[in-house]
Design a protein around this motif. Structure first.
Motif, mmCIF file in Angstrom:
data_model
loop_
_atom_site.group_PDB
_atom_site.id
_atom_site.type_symbol
_atom_site.label_atom_id
_atom_site.label_comp_id
_atom_site.label_asym_id
_atom_site.label_seq_id
_atom_site.Cartn_x
_atom_site.Cartn_y
_atom_site.Cartn_z
ATOM 1 N N VAL A 203 -1.084 5.172 5.802
ATOM 2 C CA VAL A 203 -2.191 4.604 6.565
ATOM 3 C C VAL A 203 -2.408 5.451 7.814
ATOM 4 C CG1 VAL A 203 -2.892 2.609 7.947
ATOM 5 C CG2 VAL A 203 -1.863 2.270 5.686
ATOM 6 N N ASN B 103 -11.335 2.556 6.432
ATOM 7 C CA ASN B 103 -10.520 3.135 5.366
ATOM 8 C C ASN B 103 -10.117 2.010 4.425
ATOM 9 O OD1 ASN B 103 -10.519 5.745 6.324
ATOM 10 N ND2 ASN B 103 -8.490 5.626 7.265
ATOM 11 N N LYS C 31 -0.161 4.654 -0.170
ATOM 12 C CA LYS C 31 -0.706 5.780 0.587
ATOM 13 C C LYS C 31 -0.403 5.621 2.074
ATOM 14 C CE LYS C 31 -4.765 8.207 0.342
ATOM 15 N NZ LYS C 31 -6.226 8.217 0.364
ATOM 16 N N VAL D 140 0.879 -1.169 0.000
ATOM 17 C CA VAL D 140 0.000 0.000 0.000
ATOM 18 C C VAL D 140 0.916 1.218 0.000
ATOM 19 C CG1 VAL D 140 -1.620 1.335 1.420
ATOM 20 C CG2 VAL D 140 -1.871 -1.160 1.238
ATOM 21 N N ASN E 184 -5.313 -5.606 -1.364
ATOM 22 C CA ASN E 184 -5.956 -4.401 -0.832
ATOM 23 C C ASN E 184 -5.982 -4.480 0.691
ATOM 24 O OD1 ASN E 184 -6.445 -3.321 -3.388
ATOM 25 N ND2 ASN E 184 -8.231 -4.659 -3.624
ATOM 26 N N TYR F 213 -7.684 0.853 1.192
ATOM 27 C CA TYR F 213 -6.466 1.196 0.449
ATOM 28 C C TYR F 213 -6.222 0.156 -0.628
ATOM 29 C CZ TYR F 213 -5.443 3.884 4.712
ATOM 30 O OH TYR F 213 -5.495 4.741 5.783
#
Ligand SMILES: Nc1ncnc2c1ncn2[C@@H]1O[C@H](COP(=O)(O)OP(=O)(O)OP(=O)(O)O)[C@@H](O)[C@H]1O
Ligand SMILES: [Mg+2]
Length: 156
Positions: free
Chosen positions: A56, A65, A54, A52, A73, A67
């Motif tokens: 967290v 949330n 982005k 991931v 995922n 991602y």
């Protein structure tokens, strides 16, 4: 059951990354422990292993949330501020829990105990006020999760 200790935040994050590297999709992990235990630290490590990109952040106000990870995922839930069990029932949690393209990590899952799936990994984080040491206990429920914990033990 596996019991490990960490002595700084980065070590807890790395442990999460090791755990995450053993996941194949469709796993549900409950993180248990008081405020500031390190649940989100561990979750960040898991997300890193799933690739991931982005950052967290804690889903305390949004409850969930999502991602996209290059490997899998990542569905990050936090039920600390859940108003009622009915509110959780409306979220359609099964859609996340049984999605093989992702991994679900839940903080404050105790607040939705009646919605837990039959099999899961529960990770308990304990600490004493003021210190950086964390005792982290892995409680697998079901053979799939026992395999994951065995893998983690072998990685240590
Ligand atoms: N060994 C350790 N492992 C993890 N975090 C540690 C450790 N030692 C100190 N810390 C600190 O403890 C805090 C853990 O915060 P974190 O947000 O991960 O907790 P949390 O369990 O998610 O809390 P909340 O219930 O509020 O969501 C961080 O400030 C981190 O720097
Ligand atoms: Mg948190």
């Amino acid at each position: 059951m596996l019991v490990l200790t960490t002595t700084e935040p980065e070590e807890t994050r790395q442990l999460g990354e090791k755990l995450g590297s053993l996941l194949k999709g469709g796993e549900v992990i409950f993180l248990s422990g008081p405020l500031g235990a390190g649940k989100t630290q561990l979750a960040k490590g898991i997300a890193a292993a799933l690739k991931v990109e982005k950052e967290v952040t804690s889903p305390t106000f949004t409850l969930i949330n999502q991602y996209r990870g290059e490997k899998l995922n990542f569905y990050h839930m936090d039920f600390y501020r859940l108003q009622s069990p009915a509110e959780a029932a409306e979220l359609g949690l099964e859609e996340y829990f049984y999605d093989d393209t992702g991994v679900t990590v839940v903080e404050w899952g105790e607040n939705i105990r009646e919605l837990w799936p039959e099999e899961y990994l529960m990770v308990e984080i304990e600490y004493k006020d003021g210190g950086e040491e964390r005792t982290i206990t892995f409680h697998p429920r079901g053979s799939r999760y026992r395999q994951v914990v065995k893998g983690l033990q072998e990685k240590k």
